[in-house]
Structures are given as structure tokens and as C-alpha cells.
Design a protein around this motif. Structure first.
Motif, PDB file in Angstrom:
ATOM      1  N   ILE A  38     -76.967 -67.442 -31.085  1.00 54.14           N
ATOM      2  CA  ILE A  38     -76.367 -67.085 -30.395  1.00 54.14           C
ATOM      3  C   ILE A  38     -74.859 -65.979 -30.547  1.00 54.14           C
ATOM      4  O   ILE A  38     -74.688 -65.318 -30.661  1.00 54.14           O
ATOM      5  CB  ILE A  38     -76.227 -67.217 -28.462  1.00 54.14           C
ATOM      6  N   ALA A  39     -73.935 -67.188 -31.415  1.00 56.06           N
ATOM      7  CA  ALA A  39     -72.471 -66.666 -31.795  1.00 56.06           C
ATOM      8  C   ALA A  39     -72.737 -65.698 -33.028  1.00 56.06           C
ATOM      9  O   ALA A  39     -72.101 -64.889 -33.032  1.00 56.06           O
ATOM     10  CB  ALA A  39     -72.359 -68.435 -31.655  1.00 56.06           C
ATOM     11  N   ALA A  40     -73.470 -66.232 -33.305  1.00 54.80           N
ATOM     12  CA  ALA A  40     -73.874 -65.173 -34.788  1.00 54.80           C
ATOM     13  C   ALA A  40     -73.920 -63.776 -34.215  1.00 54.80           C
ATOM     14  O   ALA A  40     -73.616 -62.229 -34.693  1.00 54.80           O
ATOM     15  CB  ALA A  40     -75.214 -65.568 -36.166  1.00 54.80           C
ATOM     16  N   LEU A  41     -75.263 -63.571 -33.005  1.00 56.37           N
ATOM     17  CA  LEU A  41     -75.578 -62.129 -32.878  1.00 56.37           C
ATOM     18  C   LEU A  41     -74.503 -61.754 -31.874  1.00 56.37           C
ATOM     19  O   LEU A  41     -74.567 -60.396 -32.306  1.00 56.37           O
ATOM     20  CB  LEU A  41     -76.324 -62.455 -31.947  1.00 56.37           C
ATOM     21  N   ASN A  42     -73.491 -62.633 -31.247  1.00 48.52           N
ATOM     22  CA  ASN A  42     -72.440 -61.981 -30.682  1.00 48.52           C
ATOM     23  C   ASN A  42     -71.573 -61.717 -31.275  1.00 48.52           C
ATOM     24  O   ASN A  42     -70.954 -60.891 -30.698  1.00 48.52           O
ATOM     25  CB  ASN A  42     -72.098 -63.019 -29.696  1.00 48.52           C
ATOM     26  N   SER A  43     -70.988 -62.257 -31.925  1.00 46.81           N
ATOM     27  CA  SER A  43     -70.450 -61.297 -33.175  1.00 46.81           C
ATOM     28  C   SER A  43     -70.669 -60.416 -34.115  1.00 46.81           C
ATOM     29  O   SER A  43     -69.808 -59.830 -34.216  1.00 46.81           O
ATOM     30  CB  SER A  43     -69.729 -62.781 -33.953  1.00 46.81           C
ATOM     31  N   LEU A  44     -72.167 -59.900 -34.645  1.00 49.34           N
ATOM     32  CA  LEU A  44     -72.456 -59.440 -35.815  1.00 49.34           C
ATOM     33  C   LEU A  44     -73.325 -58.284 -34.961  1.00 49.34           C
ATOM     34  O   LEU A  44     -73.332 -57.004 -35.333  1.00 49.34           O
ATOM     35  CB  LEU A  44     -73.090 -60.073 -36.185  1.00 49.34           C
ATOM     36  N   LEU A  45     -73.145 -58.339 -33.523  1.00 48.64           N
ATOM     37  CA  LEU A  45     -74.210 -57.337 -32.374  1.00 48.64           C
ATOM     38  C   LEU A  45     -73.768 -56.905 -32.091  1.00 48.64           C
ATOM     39  O   LEU A  45     -73.779 -56.276 -31.199  1.00 48.64           O
ATOM     40  CB  LEU A  45     -75.391 -57.461 -32.781  1.00 48.64           C
ATOM     41  N   TYR A  46     -73.413 -57.636 -30.596  1.00 41.92           N
ATOM     42  CA  TYR A  46     -72.987 -57.352 -28.678  1.00 41.92           C
ATOM     43  C   TYR A  46     -71.928 -56.998 -29.024  1.00 41.92           C
ATOM     44  O   TYR A  46     -71.166 -56.072 -28.348  1.00 41.92           O
ATOM     45  CB  TYR A  46     -73.164 -59.109 -28.345  1.00 41.92           C
ATOM     46  N   LYS A  47     -70.726 -57.754 -29.721  1.00 39.65           N
ATOM     47  CA  LYS A  47     -69.172 -57.223 -29.829  1.00 39.65           C
ATOM     48  C   LYS A  47     -69.420 -55.957 -30.409  1.00 39.65           C
ATOM     49  O   LYS A  47     -68.914 -54.820 -29.653  1.00 39.65           O
ATOM     50  CB  LYS A  47     -68.264 -57.627 -30.127  1.00 39.65           C
ATOM     51  N   PRO A  48     -69.749 -55.685 -31.502  1.00 35.93           N
ATOM     52  CA  PRO A  48     -69.806 -54.157 -31.831  1.00 35.93           C
ATOM     53  C   PRO A  48     -70.175 -53.124 -31.241  1.00 35.93           C
ATOM     54  O   PRO A  48     -69.806 -52.139 -30.867  1.00 35.93           O
ATOM     55  CB  PRO A  48     -70.548 -54.411 -33.487  1.00 35.93           C
ATOM     56  N   LEU A  49     -71.389 -53.539 -30.356  1.00 28.94           N
ATOM     57  CA  LEU A  49     -72.574 -52.504 -29.347  1.00 28.94           C
ATOM     58  C   LEU A  49     -71.270 -51.974 -28.036  1.00 28.94           C
ATOM     59  O   LEU A  49     -71.542 -50.655 -28.057  1.00 28.94           O
ATOM     60  CB  LEU A  49     -73.738 -53.445 -28.942  1.00 28.94           C
TER      61      LEU A  49
END
Length: 140
Positions: A20-31
Motif C-alpha cells: 500500500i505504501a509503495a503503491l501510494n508513493s509510486l502510483l496513486y500520488k502521481p496519478l
């Protein structure tokens, strides 16, 4: 029955939280930042379109003013040309009238001279006519 291993449960929970933390920083925030930037760009473009509408209206008003000024100038030029043509025609008519009046005066003078000449000739021929008429009357 079911054996729940606390170590496996804890490791799964840690992997889930790391994911969740990795996806949040790598995917969700840029998206999300891309989506917010896109929304801001669309809003900005809509405002510019509104400004363009105002500019288009201003250009349209300017174009209408130029067209109306052109029509007024064309009307003035046409009126000037008509007035000049009328003045030219009037001057030509006056010149022709003066020429015709002069020719008519010459014609009247020639006719007056011809009348006086014919009167003189007839006055000389009156005795001959009287003699011819009295000769014809005597024959009857």
C-alpha cells in the motif's frame, strides 16, 4: 481445523502495508497529481475560451464598424460621382443650348435676309404679274 499462524498473518499484514505504501508513493500520488493538473488545465482552457469569445466579439464589432464605414465611404463616393456626372451633363447641355441658340439666331437672320430679298424680287415682279392677270382676265 484451521491453523492460523500468527507469523504468517503478521508477515502478510506487513507485505500488504508495504505494498500500500509503495503503491501510494509510486502510483496513486502521481496519478492523483496528474488528474488534478489535467482538471486545472481544462479549467484554464475553458477560461481562455471564454476570453476568446470576448475577443471574437470585439473583432466582430470592429469588423462591423469597418464594413459600415466602408459602406458610408462607398455611398459618399457614389454620391460624389453622381453629382460630378450631373454637373458635367448640365455644363454640356448648357454649351449645346448656347450653340443651338447661336445657330438659331444665324438661321433667323438668314431667313430674314431671304424674306427681304424675296420681298424685293416679288416687288419687282408685281407689274409683270398684274399684266399677266389682266391679260388672262381679258381672254375670258
Amino acid at each position: 481445523m484451521l491453523d492460523i499462524s500468527p507469523m504468517l498473518l503478521a508477515s502478510t499484514l506487513i507485505v500488504f502495508l508495504v505494498l500500500i505504501a509503495a503503491l501510494n508513493s509510486l502510483l496513486y500520488k502521481p496519478l492523483f497529481s496528474y488528474m488534478e493538473k489535467r482538471d486545472a488545465d481544462i479549467k484554464k482552457d475553458l477560461e481562455e475560451v471564454g476570453n476568446n469569445d470576448a475577443e471574437i466579439a470585439a473583432f466582430h464589432t470592429t469588423a462591423e464598424k469597418i464594413i459600415s464605414d466602408g459602406k458610408l465611404q462607398a455611398h459618399a463616393m457614389r454620391e460624389k460621382a453622381v453629382a460630378e456626372a450631373k454637373a458635367l451633363a448640365a455644363s454640356k447641355m448648357e454649351a449645346k443650348r448656347a450653340e443651338l441658340a447661336l445657330e438659331y439666331a444665324k438661321f433667323e437672320e438668314a431667313m430674314s435676309e431671304e424674306r427681304s430679298r424675296l420681298s424685293g424680287v416679288l416687288a419687282l415682279e408685281i407689274p409683270n404679274f398684274e399684266a399677266a392677270v389682266s391679260a388672262k382676265l381679258n381672254q375670258i
